[in-house]
Design an enzyme around this catalytic site. Structure first.
Site, PDB file in Angstrom:
ATOM      1  NE  ARG A 143      -3.579  -2.260   2.739  1.00 29.72           N
ATOM      2  CZ  ARG A 143      -3.326  -3.390   3.387  1.00 29.72           C
ATOM      3  NH1 ARG A 143      -2.138  -3.543   3.980  1.00 29.72           N
ATOM      4  NH2 ARG A 143      -4.203  -4.362   3.445  1.00 29.72           N
ATOM      5  CE  LYS A 168      -8.085  -1.287   4.735  1.00 27.16           C
ATOM      6  NZ  LYS A 168      -8.527  -1.360   3.325  1.00 27.16           N
ATOM      7  CG  HIS A 242      -4.696   1.534  -3.920  1.00 27.34           C
ATOM      8  ND1 HIS A 242      -3.914   1.248  -2.818  1.00 27.34           N
ATOM      9  CD2 HIS A 242      -5.705   0.612  -3.908  1.00 27.34           C
ATOM     10  CE1 HIS A 242      -4.419   0.211  -2.163  1.00 27.34           C
ATOM     11  NE2 HIS A 242      -5.504  -0.182  -2.802  1.00 27.34           N
ATOM     12  NE  ARG A 245      -3.226  -3.647  -1.356  1.00 24.54           N
ATOM     13  CZ  ARG A 245      -2.585  -4.410  -0.480  1.00 24.54           C
ATOM     14  NH1 ARG A 245      -1.264  -4.443  -0.472  1.00 24.54           N
ATOM     15  NH2 ARG A 245      -3.250  -5.168   0.384  1.00 24.54           N
ATOM     16  CG  HIS A 276      -5.686  -8.915   1.394  1.00 25.10           C
ATOM     17  ND1 HIS A 276      -5.720  -9.461   0.133  1.00 25.10           N
ATOM     18  CD2 HIS A 276      -5.664  -7.565   1.212  1.00 25.10           C
ATOM     19  CE1 HIS A 276      -5.725  -8.494  -0.775  1.00 25.10           C
ATOM     20  NE2 HIS A 276      -5.700  -7.338  -0.139  1.00 25.10           N
ATOM     21  CE1 TYR A 285      -6.339  -6.264  -5.770  1.00 27.19           C
ATOM     22  CE2 TYR A 285      -6.102  -7.980  -4.118  1.00 27.19           C
ATOM     23  CZ  TYR A 285      -6.004  -6.659  -4.494  1.00 27.19           C
ATOM     24  OH  TYR A 285      -5.572  -5.727  -3.595  1.00 27.19           O
TER      25      TYR A 285
END
Length: 309
Positions: A143, A168, A242, A245, A276, A285
């Site tokens: 990120r 995150k 972004h 990513r 994640h 994705y």
């Protein structure tokens, strides 16, 4: 501390003990309580929750107001058992905006062009900073905030790993990188030490003044580089930084499918690498590239045929 502040502390402590992930609550609930105290509100009301959610600093086109209302509503439900004057905002009072847009998937040539354009920036240090930063985002899928937050001590030059600290969801992780990536970071380190011998921060990537890079600066420079190189000029929506990513994740999954690998078995590895919470987030994705979705469907069909035999 006010009575509301005490109640907020008890509320967060209780929910933490129940195992809830409350990173955003710990950040925003004290602000809501401070707003209630500043407006001399004795408890939570619908009007106060709405006024705070739609504060003057909130962009109505974002999900900020809805997230604030979720936090205010949760606290109101807790307060209702303490103070009968409490009003609980009804669910759905502020809806989350539906703003999902397909990401732009960069071609290898796009990334090469962006890095080359960054190297052509006027000053040597920003040129090296933005070029290396873009390259690192492209080859790791990190990120943007994680790259900006990297400190010099977070790079293990012997093991070839990057330490991502409390990113995150408050998670930390180690990101292994290739020797070529490590060499590129070392090359940037030498330029940084030459052009900025007295940085004012422990950050690995520094601004021209020696401070930590800001997200808005990184975003604006990337946007200008895309415009300069024509990257994504035919896309329905302009590429975002972004999206590097997203591109990393999609290219990784494509490579696995094309190699005939057991993607389902390898997916937890990619989830961990990307930071994640669970593989379900990584499955998102699959919808980002039609080619990837087709390969996934093809592999599923082959698997079903094998089971039928």
């Amino acid at each position: 501390m006010s009575a509301l502040s005490d109640a907020a502390v008890d509320y967060l402590r209780l929910r933490n003990r129940l195992g809830h992930d409350l990173a955003e609550y710990h950040r925003l609930l004290p602000r809501f309580v401070a707003y209630l105290d500043d407006t001399e509100a004795p408890t939570v009301t619908v009007a106060a929750a709405l006024a705070w959610a739609y504060g003057p600093d909130v962009d109505p086109m974002t999900s900020v107001a809805a997230r604030r209302m979720t936090i205010a509503r949760g606290f109101a439900r807790h307060m209702a058992g303490i103070d009968p004057r409490t009003q609980i905002p009804p669910a759905g009072l502020i809806a989350f905006p539906k703003r999902w847009h397909p990401p732009f998937i960069f071609e290898p040539g796009d990334i090469d062009a962006l890095m080359a354009a960054a190297q052509g920036l006027r000053w040597p240090l920003p040129a090296a900073t933005h070029s290396t930063l873009i390259g690192l985002l492209a080859v790791t899928g990190m990120r943007v905030g994680e790259v900006i937050s990297l400190d010099r001590a977070d790079i293990d030059w012997q093991e070839g790993t990057l330490l991502i600290r409390e990113s995150k969801f408050g998670k930390s992780r180690l990101v292994p990188i290739l020797p070529s990536t490590l060499a590129a970071l070392d090359s940037y380190r030498r330029i940084r030490e030459q052009k900025c011998s007295r940085p004012t921060t422990s950050a690995f990537f520094v601004s021209i003044r020696g401070g930590r890079m800001g997200y808005q600066c990184v975003h604006d420079v990337f946007r200008n580089l895309c415009d300069h190189t024509g990257t994504g000029s035919q896309a329905a929506r302009p590429p975002r930084i972004h999206d590097l990513r997203h591109t990393f994740a999609v290219r990784t999954l494509l490579g696995w499918y094309q190699a005939g690998d057991d993607v389902e078995a390898k997916l937890p590895t990619l989830s961990t690498y990307l930071g994640h919470r669970d593989p379900r987030s990584t499955y998102w994705y699959l919808s980002a590239a039609p080619e990837l979705l087709a390969l996934a469907a093809q592999q599923l069909e082959l698997s079903r045929e094998g089971e039928a035999r």
